[in-house]
Design a protein around this motif. Structure first.
Motif, PDB file in Angstrom:
ATOM      1  N   ASP A   1       1.776   1.747  -3.623  1.00 39.47           N
ATOM      2  CA  ASP A   1       0.931   1.978  -4.401  1.00 39.47           C
ATOM      3  C   ASP A   1       0.320   3.428  -4.388  1.00 39.47           C
ATOM      4  N   TYR A   9       0.716  -0.991  -0.065  1.00 37.12           N
ATOM      5  CA  TYR A   9       0.154  -0.002   0.233  1.00 37.12           C
ATOM      6  C   TYR A   9       0.918   1.348  -0.110  1.00 37.12           C
ATOM      7  N   THR A  57      -1.926   4.934  -5.529  1.00 34.43           N
ATOM      8  CA  THR A  57      -3.501   5.181  -5.582  1.00 34.43           C
ATOM      9  C   THR A  57      -4.051   4.618  -4.475  1.00 34.43           C
TER      10      THR A  57
END
Length: 330
Positions: free
Chosen positions: A124, A121, A126
């Motif tokens: 990433d 996470y 996003t």
């Protein structure tokens, strides 16, 4: 790639001054972590100050028998150094367990200590991540947590530290030498990395612009034995689910001192002080090893996908201590 400025440092103090003068500047060592993050959009520094040409690439024996390791010593060179292999097997084994040969040829000692989490996470952009963007939230909490922390996590971050070398350094009571605007300071490696608390974006106690210039590893007693074991999903090129670095010193059939650090279980290399205390004065046998592991893991708070890490840590710690106890009896 987002454009950035590049400067090659000619001396350590100028490098520190250059980075301190610009909040968007960072040091560049081997680049095995930073460059990946720049490609992913996790990091976007506007100035890279290359410190790889500084005279910080030596491994020197200290008067007390310990070693001073320059911050730009490559991981491969450190793992292969005769004094490291002879006196600190735990450190050599940890380095060889990390990444591929090509990456170890590029990665530096200072950079290894400073590498950031491999939480999916975090990498990433996003997804929300308090470590990447304070206050955004933690997508891992309520998400997939197989690789995440079981010790020392907070409501803001459950990521783990990825380094193998740093776990061994913690068990060895190494000291990090840091250069800042006011000169050098010494930071015990056990205090160098942080638990997430309310500021998960801060991995270490370094201020902006402070430069790691060396790591000093104190001498071990001649009777001490050390080892590192890493448990992972595949035999190579994988980060630890659980790892154990241990130094065991026994005398007359009793544990005089144990130093233990755990990897893959917390936001920082986790020094297992409860286990160490439980072992002090004990007969080095299986029941003592497991009692020590249970004492340490009593504080574990596993997440929905990583409860297996608790028995895995217990078994791995017992196995490493058993190995060291067997070496002592030979």
């Amino acid at each position: 790639m987002i454009p950035f400025d590049y400067a090659r440092a000619t001396d350590a103090r100028t490098a520190v001054a250059t980075v301190m003068a610009r909040p968007d500047a960072v040091f560049l060592g081997g680049g095995t972590n930073l460059v990946d993050h720049m490609k992913l959009g996790v990091a976007a520094p506007e100035l890279l100050v290359d410190v790889t040409r500084l005279p910080l690439d030596r491994i020197e024996e200290m008067p007390d028998g310990g070693l001073r390791i320059g911050a730009t010593v490559r991981n491969s060179d450190l793992a292969a150094h005769p004094l490291v292999r002879q006196r600190y097997p735990v450190l050599s084994q940890a380095l060889l367990a990390g990444a591929s040969g090509q990456l170890r040829n590029a990665a530096t000692t200072g950079g290894n200590l400073l590498q950031r989490t491999r939480c999916g996470y975090f990498q990433d952009v996003t997804t929300p991540c308090n470590k990447r963007e304070p206050g955004a939230g933690c997508a891992a909490i309520g998400g997939w947590t197989r690789h995440h922390a079981v010790l020392g996590a907070s409501e803001h971050c459950v990521a783990v530290h990825p380094s193998d070398m740093a776990v061994a350094m913690s068990a060895l009571d190494a000291v990090v030498i840091v250069l800042g605007a006011d000169g050098e300071r010494r930071v015990p490696v056990t205090e160098f990395h942080r638990l997430p608390g309310d500021e998960p974006e801060r991995d270490t106690v370094l201020a902006h612009g402070e430069l790691v210039i060396a790591v000093e590893v104190p001498a071990l007693p001649s009777t001490a034995r050390s080892a590192y074991r890493k448990v992972r999903d595949r035999a190579s090129y994988a980060f630890a689910l659980v790892s154990v670095a241990a130094v065991l010193d026994t005398e007359e059939g009793r544990v005089r001192q144990a130093r233990i650090a755990l990897g893959g279980v917390a936001h920082k290399p986790w020094r297992a002080t409860r286990a160490e205390e439980a072992l002090r004065g004990a007969v080095p046998a299986e029941d003592a090893f497991r009692r020590a592991a249970d004492a340490e893991l009593s504080a574990a708070r596993p997440l929905p996908d990583n409860g297996f890490k608790v028995p895995m840590t217990r078994n791995t710690l017992a196995a490493v201590l058993r190995e060291l106890g067997t070496q002592e009896r030979r």
